[in-house]
Design an enzyme around this catalytic site. Structure first.
Site, short mmCIF file in Angstrom:
data_model
loop_
_atom_site.label_atom_id
_atom_site.label_comp_id
_atom_site.label_asym_id
_atom_site.label_seq_id
_atom_site.Cartn_x
_atom_site.Cartn_y
_atom_site.Cartn_z
N THR A 76 0.84 -1.19 0.00
CA THR A 76 0.00 0.00 0.00
C THR A 76 0.87 1.24 0.00
O THR A 76 2.09 1.14 -0.03
CB THR A 76 -0.91 -0.01 1.25
OG1 THR A 76 -1.93 0.95 1.09
CG2 THR A 76 -0.14 0.27 2.52
N GLY A 99 0.53 6.20 -6.60
CA GLY A 99 -0.43 5.33 -7.27
C GLY A 99 -0.14 5.14 -8.74
O GLY A 99 -0.48 4.11 -9.33
N ASP A 159 3.46 2.72 -8.25
CA ASP A 159 3.42 1.47 -7.48
C ASP A 159 2.22 0.61 -7.88
O ASP A 159 1.08 1.04 -7.75
CB ASP A 159 3.35 1.80 -5.99
CG ASP A 159 3.28 0.56 -5.12
OD1 ASP A 159 3.98 -0.43 -5.44
OD2 ASP A 159 2.54 0.57 -4.13
N SER A 162 -0.64 -0.02 -5.20
CA SER A 162 -1.41 1.11 -4.68
C SER A 162 -2.37 1.59 -5.76
O SER A 162 -2.06 1.50 -6.94
CB SER A 162 -0.47 2.26 -4.29
OG SER A 162 0.42 1.86 -3.27
#
Length: 173
Positions: free
Chosen positions: A2, A158, A161, A164
């Site tokens: 996350t 985001g 990754d 995420s």
């Protein structure tokens, strides 16, 4: 996996996180709420790692806050001690960022309770991307608030990754 990022600016502290939960290499859910308010809405926590483990740790931290009347550092240290020494808790795989209006800390299962030297703290698979983005935004001349910097940092993380997403929850004290 996350992204959780925390920023302090102009007397405000904001924590934000994405909402993606993965199982292996598959996305299982995109709307997990990893950032929550605790202790009379005066404390914010964000977690990274195993979702079930993080919920257990969040609940334990909330009990520590109640026991220590909202004292953030004392509660975090007591949680870290219990997490490290309690046999059942030692196997929990998660990290937390906890914050109130004046301080924020990283709490880990290895007994770490770390107050950052800078006004940014980030954890999770996208944490380094978010931290870099937030630090860059803090160092430039702009009128962005702590909450806006967190939002931009989460967007960048985001985009980079794969663990995420862009479903963000951001809280501020």
């Amino acid at each position: 996996m996350t992204t959780i990022v925390c920023v302090r600016k102009d007397g405000k502290v904001a924590i934000g996180g994405d909402g993606q939960a993965t199982l292996g290499n598959c996305v299982e859910k995109g709307t997990v709420r990893k950032v929550r308010r605790l202790y009379k809405d005066k404390v914010i926590t964000g977690f990274a790692g195993s979702t079930a483990d993080a919920f257990i740790l969040r609940d334990l931290f909330e009990k520590k806050l109640e026991l220590h009347q909202g004292h953030l550092v004392k509660s975090a240290v007591e949680l870290a001690k219990e997490w490290r020494t309690e046999r059942a808790l030692r196997k929990l795989e998660a990290m937390m960022i906890v914050a109130n209006e004046s301080e924020f800390l990283l709490v880990s299962g290895s007994g770490d309770v770390i107050e950052p030297e800078q006004d940014v703290l980030a954890i999770g698979s996208g944490g380094n991307f978010a931290k870099s983005a937030a630090l860059a935004l803090l160092r430039t001349e702009n009128n962005l608030t702590a909450k806006q910097i967190v939002a931009e940092a989460l967007k960048i993380a985001g985009d980079i990754d794969i663990y995420s997403n862009h479903n963000h929850v951001i809280e501020e004290v």
